[in-house]
Design an enzyme around this catalytic site. Sequence first.
Site, PDB file in Angstrom:
ATOM      1  N   CYS A 184      22.118 -16.235 -27.993  1.00 60.33           N
ATOM      2  CA  CYS A 184      21.827 -16.521 -29.283  1.00 60.33           C
ATOM      3  C   CYS A 184      22.784 -16.978 -30.270  1.00 60.33           C
ATOM      4  O   CYS A 184      23.587 -16.172 -30.719  1.00 60.33           O
ATOM      5  CB  CYS A 184      20.916 -15.483 -29.881  1.00 60.33           C
ATOM      6  N   CYS A 215      22.336 -15.872 -34.169  1.00 58.11           N
ATOM      7  CA  CYS A 215      22.634 -14.496 -34.051  1.00 58.11           C
ATOM      8  C   CYS A 215      24.116 -14.255 -34.082  1.00 58.11           C
ATOM      9  O   CYS A 215      24.521 -13.559 -35.002  1.00 58.11           O
ATOM     10  CB  CYS A 215      21.910 -13.890 -33.038  1.00 58.11           C
ATOM     11  N   ASP A 216      24.906 -14.748 -33.082  1.00 56.00           N
ATOM     12  CA  ASP A 216      25.941 -14.261 -32.796  1.00 56.00           C
ATOM     13  C   ASP A 216      27.097 -15.084 -33.087  1.00 56.00           C
ATOM     14  O   ASP A 216      28.410 -14.661 -32.940  1.00 56.00           O
ATOM     15  CB  ASP A 216      26.280 -13.820 -31.354  1.00 56.00           C
TER      16      ASP A 216
HETATM   17  C1  LIG Z   1      21.703 -11.438 -27.403  1.00 61.45           C
HETATM   18  C2  LIG Z   1      20.632 -11.518 -28.562  1.00 61.45           C
HETATM   19  C3  LIG Z   1      21.037 -11.512 -29.970  1.00 61.45           C
HETATM   20  C4  LIG Z   1      19.870 -11.793 -30.791  1.00 61.45           C
HETATM   21  N1  LIG Z   1      20.280 -11.659 -32.307  1.00 61.45           N
HETATM   22  C5  LIG Z   1      19.553 -11.892 -33.165  1.00 61.45           C
HETATM   23  C6  LIG Z   1      19.739 -11.553 -34.517  1.00 61.45           C
HETATM   24  O1  LIG Z   1      20.973 -11.254 -34.947  1.00 61.45           O
HETATM   25  N2  LIG Z   1      18.805 -11.825 -35.298  1.00 61.45           N
HETATM   26  C7  LIG Z   1      17.386 -11.913 -34.981  1.00 61.45           C
HETATM   27  O2  LIG Z   1      16.333 -12.054 -35.713  1.00 61.45           O
HETATM   28  N3  LIG Z   1      17.096 -12.178 -33.667  1.00 61.45           N
HETATM   29  C8  LIG Z   1      17.978 -12.107 -32.765  1.00 61.45           C
HETATM   30  N4  LIG Z   1      17.636 -12.299 -31.640  1.00 61.45           N
HETATM   31  C9  LIG Z   1      16.184 -12.616 -31.084  1.00 61.45           C
HETATM   32  C10 LIG Z   1      15.304 -11.216 -31.105  1.00 61.45           C
HETATM   33  O3  LIG Z   1      16.039 -10.293 -30.409  1.00 61.45           O
HETATM   34  C11 LIG Z   1      14.030 -11.581 -30.822  1.00 61.45           C
HETATM   35  O4  LIG Z   1      13.397 -12.565 -31.518  1.00 61.45           O
HETATM   36  C12 LIG Z   1      13.076 -10.405 -30.986  1.00 61.45           C
HETATM   37  O5  LIG Z   1      13.627  -9.257 -30.208  1.00 61.45           O
HETATM   38  C13 LIG Z   1      11.753 -10.483 -30.496  1.00 61.45           C
HETATM   39  O6  LIG Z   1      11.027  -9.392 -30.116  1.00 61.45           O
HETATM   40  P1  LIG Z   1       9.569  -9.115 -29.448  1.00 61.45           P
HETATM   41  O7  LIG Z   1       9.109  -7.728 -29.801  1.00 61.45           O
HETATM   42  O8  LIG Z   1       8.748 -10.290 -29.575  1.00 61.45           O
HETATM   43  O9  LIG Z   1      10.287  -9.173 -27.848  1.00 61.45           O
HETATM   44  P2  LIG Z   1      11.463  -8.466 -27.195  1.00 61.45           P
HETATM   45  O10 LIG Z   1      12.383  -7.904 -28.071  1.00 61.45           O
HETATM   46  O11 LIG Z   1      11.597  -9.505 -25.931  1.00 61.45           O
HETATM   47  O12 LIG Z   1      10.453  -7.049 -26.748  1.00 61.45           O
HETATM   48  C14 LIG Z   1       9.636  -7.146 -25.668  1.00 61.45           C
HETATM   49  C15 LIG Z   1       9.429  -5.809 -25.103  1.00 61.45           C
HETATM   50  O13 LIG Z   1       8.469  -5.861 -24.068  1.00 61.45           O
HETATM   51  C16 LIG Z   1       8.564  -5.360 -23.063  1.00 61.45           C
HETATM   52  N5  LIG Z   1       7.926  -5.564 -21.818  1.00 61.45           N
HETATM   53  C17 LIG Z   1       7.990  -6.906 -21.128  1.00 61.45           C
HETATM   54  N6  LIG Z   1       6.899  -6.996 -20.398  1.00 61.45           N
HETATM   55  C18 LIG Z   1       6.669  -5.710 -20.154  1.00 61.45           C
HETATM   56  C19 LIG Z   1       5.384  -4.821 -19.453  1.00 61.45           C
HETATM   57  N7  LIG Z   1       4.902  -5.675 -18.508  1.00 61.45           N
HETATM   58  N8  LIG Z   1       5.050  -3.592 -19.579  1.00 61.45           N
HETATM   59  C20 LIG Z   1       5.621  -2.986 -20.570  1.00 61.45           C
HETATM   60  N9  LIG Z   1       6.698  -3.441 -21.451  1.00 61.45           N
HETATM   61  C21 LIG Z   1       7.146  -4.763 -21.216  1.00 61.45           C
HETATM   62  C22 LIG Z   1      10.346  -5.563 -22.799  1.00 61.45           C
HETATM   63  O14 LIG Z   1      10.776  -4.578 -22.068  1.00 61.45           O
HETATM   64  C23 LIG Z   1      10.852  -5.398 -24.305  1.00 61.45           C
HETATM   65  O15 LIG Z   1      11.217  -4.181 -24.686  1.00 61.45           O
HETATM   66  C24 LIG Z   1      18.556 -11.876 -30.528  1.00 61.45           C
HETATM   67  C25 LIG Z   1      18.163 -12.085 -29.057  1.00 61.45           C
HETATM   68  C26 LIG Z   1      19.148 -11.863 -28.077  1.00 61.45           C
HETATM   69  C27 LIG Z   1      19.059 -11.908 -26.607  1.00 61.45           C
END
Ligand SMILES: Cc1cc2nc3c(=O)[nH]c(=O)nc-3n(C[C@H](O)[C@H](O)[C@H](O)COP(=O)(O)OP(=O)(O)OC[C@H]3O[C@@H](n4cnc5c(N)ncnc54)[C@H](O)[C@@H]3O)c2cc1C
Length: 302
Positions: free
Chosen positions: A130, A133-134
């Site tokens: 990302c 982000c980084d």
């Molecule tokens: C390295 C990195 C740095 C980032 N930095 C930033 C930043 O600085 N600022 C920012 O705003 N965004 C940042 N992002 C983006 C941000 O992390 C995502 O937009 C955000 O986490 C999305 O949230 P979410 O809850 O939709 O999904 P996710 O964070 O992907 O969470 C989904 C969850 O569902 C769980 N899951 C999946 N399938 C199943 C299943 N079948 N049963 C049970 N659990 C399940 C997973 O284990 C996970 O914990 C970054 C992303 C990355 C990879």
Amino acid sequence: MKDIIIIGGGPAGLSAGIYASRLGADTLILEKLTPGGQITLSSEIENYPGVCESKSGIEFMACWPEQAKKFGCEILSEEVTQIKEDKGFLVKTPSNEYRAKAIIVATGATPKRAGFEGEEEFTGKGVSYCAVCDGFFYKDKVVAVIGGGDTALEEALYLSKITKKVYLIHRRDKFRAAPVTQKKVFNTQNIEIIFNATVKKVLGNEFVEGIILNLNGEEKKLKVDGIFVFVGMKVNSELVKDLVELNEWDEIKVDLNMQTSLKGLFAAGDVRENSVKQVVAAAGDGAVAAINAIKYIEKEEK
Ligand SMILES: Cc1cc2nc3c(=O)[nH]c(=O)nc-3n(C[C@H](O)[C@H](O)[C@H](O)COP(=O)(O)OP(=O)(O)OC[C@H]3O[C@@H](n4cnc5c(N)ncnc54)[C@H](O)[C@@H]3O)c2cc1C
């Protein structure tokens, strides 16, 4: 029977859990790993409004599950393997079955890995997925961007404005990105393009210090401070692919209430169509989904 089962304990799922349980819904979050989601891969988050102090992703997410539990939300460490429509919804995990009146799918997305040696080990320690982000952490440093599609080239351009130099490494001899983006990349002084190359391994102790490339069958060493991998994102929508409508990238189609094509099944965060894939947006989606899931239950019970 639970009122709402939330699948995924990232920012979207935990925000949905906070809102749903605080509004009085009997709520269960099922998270296959430790709650927190993808952001726990990040060494620092500093763009979440209202949180001035920059924190690691793990520190940043630490109190979200506690806040949900405070309002009575249950959080269990189980992977959901199946969802079925059955007098409401039936949710299966390898060891249990749960029932709910409404479901919120917040399973997020997983950046595709490039597959080089050390990629997992150095994620959050110089390997990032990302740039928005980084990227800032590599101000005036040298980075490698891996990929040849639109995202890779756009992110390379973004990083070229922050860093001293960007090596753009692509395994083929031409890019897949739009011609207009390619033109910009070719005209950017501090982007050096390396075609026909793949990353073999990361060099470094605690943090990335360099990479070894496979270039036209020969090994080449490059000194870099960071590696940005953009070889695609994979949304985790497999669970519902036969239940709801997905778009061409397998993202779940939703309306403005986060309602999917199946009544009572909502989607929030990175897994849904048109998500900007940021924590603040995922948290917002979670709140919208929770409020509308409760409205749905109330309407069904009238
Ligand atoms: C390295 C990195 C740095 C980032 N930095 C930033 C930043 O600085 N600022 C920012 O705003 N965004 C940042 N992002 C983006 C941000 O992390 C995502 O937009 C955000 O986490 C999305 O949230 P979410 O809850 O939709 O999904 P996710 O964070 O992907 O969470 C989904 C969850 O569902 C769980 N899951 C999946 N399938 C199943 C299943 N079948 N049963 C049970 N659990 C399940 C997973 O284990 C996970 O914990 C970054 C992303 C990355 C990879």
